[in-house]
Scaffold this motif. Structure first.
Motif, PDB file in Angstrom:
ATOM      1  N   TRP A  65       0.835  -1.207   0.000  1.00 53.66           N
ATOM      2  CA  TRP A  65       0.000   0.000   0.000  1.00 53.66           C
ATOM      3  C   TRP A  65       0.867   1.253   0.000  1.00 53.66           C
ATOM      4  O   TRP A  65       0.619   2.197  -0.744  1.00 53.66           O
ATOM      5  CB  TRP A  65      -0.940   0.017   1.197  1.00 53.66           C
ATOM      6  CG  TRP A  65      -1.661   1.323   1.324  1.00 53.66           C
ATOM      7  CD1 TRP A  65      -1.410   2.325   2.216  1.00 53.66           C
ATOM      8  CD2 TRP A  65      -2.731   1.806   0.511  1.00 53.66           C
ATOM      9  NE1 TRP A  65      -2.241   3.384   2.006  1.00 53.66           N
ATOM     10  CE2 TRP A  65      -3.071   3.087   0.967  1.00 53.66           C
ATOM     11  CE3 TRP A  65      -3.433   1.279  -0.571  1.00 53.66           C
ATOM     12  CZ2 TRP A  65      -4.081   3.844   0.378  1.00 53.66           C
ATOM     13  CZ3 TRP A  65      -4.441   2.031  -1.144  1.00 53.66           C
ATOM     14  CH2 TRP A  65      -4.749   3.296  -0.669  1.00 53.66           C
ATOM     15  N   ALA A  80      -9.512   3.917  -3.086  1.00 51.07           N
ATOM     16  CA  ALA A  80      -8.925   2.581  -2.983  1.00 51.07           C
ATOM     17  C   ALA A  80      -9.126   2.008  -1.574  1.00 51.07           C
ATOM     18  O   ALA A  80      -9.480   0.839  -1.420  1.00 51.07           O
ATOM     19  CB  ALA A  80      -7.435   2.635  -3.324  1.00 51.07           C
ATOM     20  N   LYS A  83     -12.689   0.924  -1.210  1.00 48.57           N
ATOM     21  CA  LYS A  83     -12.955  -0.326  -1.924  1.00 48.57           C
ATOM     22  C   LYS A  83     -12.384  -1.530  -1.158  1.00 48.57           C
ATOM     23  O   LYS A  83     -13.081  -2.524  -0.953  1.00 48.57           O
ATOM     24  CB  LYS A  83     -12.360  -0.255  -3.330  1.00 48.57           C
ATOM     25  CG  LYS A  83     -12.671  -1.461  -4.177  1.00 48.57           C
ATOM     26  CD  LYS A  83     -12.170  -1.276  -5.598  1.00 48.57           C
ATOM     27  CE  LYS A  83     -12.487  -2.502  -6.442  1.00 48.57           C
ATOM     28  NZ  LYS A  83     -11.990  -2.356  -7.811  1.00 48.57           N
ATOM     29  N   VAL A  84     -11.131  -1.438  -0.743  1.00 50.69           N
ATOM     30  CA  VAL A  84     -10.484  -2.550  -0.041  1.00 50.69           C
ATOM     31  C   VAL A  84     -11.165  -2.801   1.306  1.00 50.69           C
ATOM     32  O   VAL A  84     -11.529  -3.931   1.628  1.00 50.69           O
ATOM     33  CB  VAL A  84      -8.978  -2.280   0.159  1.00 50.69           C
ATOM     34  CG1 VAL A  84      -8.354  -3.326   1.078  1.00 50.69           C
ATOM     35  CG2 VAL A  84      -8.259  -2.258  -1.177  1.00 50.69           C
ATOM     36  N   CYS A  87     -14.565  -4.291   1.076  1.00 56.34           N
ATOM     37  CA  CYS A  87     -14.451  -5.731   0.841  1.00 56.34           C
ATOM     38  C   CYS A  87     -14.203  -6.464   2.159  1.00 56.34           C
ATOM     39  O   CYS A  87     -14.871  -7.459   2.465  1.00 56.34           O
ATOM     40  CB  CYS A  87     -13.308  -5.989  -0.140  1.00 56.34           C
ATOM     41  SG  CYS A  87     -12.824  -7.721  -0.334  1.00 56.34           S
ATOM     42  N   CYS A 126      -8.356  -8.975  -0.119  1.00 56.85           N
ATOM     43  CA  CYS A 126      -9.127  -7.860  -0.688  1.00 56.85           C
ATOM     44  C   CYS A 126      -8.208  -6.879  -1.407  1.00 56.85           C
ATOM     45  O   CYS A 126      -8.546  -6.379  -2.479  1.00 56.85           O
ATOM     46  CB  CYS A 126      -9.920  -7.142   0.413  1.00 56.85           C
ATOM     47  SG  CYS A 126     -11.341  -8.091   1.006  1.00 56.85           S
ATOM     48  N   TYR A 127      -7.055  -6.613  -0.843  1.00 54.34           N
ATOM     49  CA  TYR A 127      -6.095  -5.707  -1.482  1.00 54.34           C
ATOM     50  C   TYR A 127      -5.618  -6.310  -2.794  1.00 54.34           C
ATOM     51  O   TYR A 127      -5.560  -5.615  -3.821  1.00 54.34           O
ATOM     52  CB  TYR A 127      -4.914  -5.426  -0.543  1.00 54.34           C
ATOM     53  CG  TYR A 127      -3.922  -4.470  -1.152  1.00 54.34           C
ATOM     54  CD1 TYR A 127      -4.211  -3.115  -1.241  1.00 54.34           C
ATOM     55  CD2 TYR A 127      -2.721  -4.914  -1.675  1.00 54.34           C
ATOM     56  CE1 TYR A 127      -3.305  -2.236  -1.819  1.00 54.34           C
ATOM     57  CE2 TYR A 127      -1.814  -4.044  -2.246  1.00 54.34           C
ATOM     58  CZ  TYR A 127      -2.119  -2.708  -2.319  1.00 54.34           C
ATOM     59  OH  TYR A 127      -1.236  -1.829  -2.894  1.00 54.34           O
ATOM     60  N   SER A 129      -7.155  -8.447  -4.720  1.00 55.22           N
ATOM     61  CA  SER A 129      -8.213  -8.436  -5.736  1.00 55.22           C
ATOM     62  C   SER A 129      -8.425  -7.037  -6.307  1.00 55.22           C
ATOM     63  O   SER A 129      -8.838  -6.887  -7.450  1.00 55.22           O
ATOM     64  CB  SER A 129      -9.525  -8.975  -5.154  1.00 55.22           C
ATOM     65  OG  SER A 129     -10.056  -8.095  -4.198  1.00 55.22           O
ATOM     66  N   MET A 130      -8.114  -6.007  -5.519  1.00 52.02           N
ATOM     67  CA  MET A 130      -8.277  -4.626  -5.992  1.00 52.02           C
ATOM     68  C   MET A 130      -7.221  -4.260  -7.039  1.00 52.02           C
ATOM     69  O   MET A 130      -7.520  -3.585  -8.006  1.00 52.02           O
ATOM     70  CB  MET A 130      -8.193  -3.640  -4.821  1.00 52.02           C
ATOM     71  CG  MET A 130      -8.462  -2.216  -5.245  1.00 52.02           C
ATOM     72  SD  MET A 130      -7.694  -0.970  -4.200  1.00 52.02           S
ATOM     73  CE  MET A 130      -5.999  -1.044  -4.700  1.00 52.02           C
TER      74      MET A 130
END
Length: 132
Positions: A65, A80, A83-84, A87, A126-127, A129-130
């Motif tokens: 990150w 971002a 979104k993460v 999730c 989740c990270y 997949s982002m």
């Protein structure tokens, strides 16, 4: 670790809630079920907020990150993170059971540990997949 007394209290609380519907009069059962459902939804929403907050803190500690955010504007970083951590928050209920949620409601230390555990399990997936 929760003590046996707290575990017994949580178990008794669950049994009481589960059996409350059996002891009500006809028509009152709907109210009892709705009340328990509402309490469960409120508890889960509070849990999701705690997961989201912890996620936003923990994501800053991730090496990937820190590298990725260098190339992002503040708005992109926030999008971002949203979104993460969204999730992670959505996966949270799938990782905890009713007994764990009851214990979390009773014991703040247990709740903090449970939230940290859920975030740790979900954050990386989740990270990943982002960024795909």
């Amino acid at each position: 670790m929760i003590t046996r007394l707290k575990l017994a209290t949580a178990t008794t609380l669950l049994a009481t809630v589960a059996l409350a519907g059996c002891a009500t009069t006809p028509g009152a059962n709907d109210t009892a079920v709705n009340t328990v459902g509402t309490a469960t939804n409120i508890g889960m929403n509070v849990f999701k907020v705690a997961v989201d907050t912890t996620c936003r803190t923990e994501i800053e500690k991730q090496k990937a990150w820190r590298l990725a955010k260098v190339a992002m504007t503040a708005e992109q970083q926030e999008a971002a993170k949203t979104k993460v951590c969204g999730c992670v928050s959505e996966q949270a209920p799938q990782q905890v059971g009713i007994v764990e949620m009851t214990n979390a409601a009773i014991d703040s230390k247990y709740r903090n540990q449970l939230v940290a555990q859920v975030v740790t399990k979900s954050l990386q997936s989740c990270y990943s997949s982002m960024i795909k």
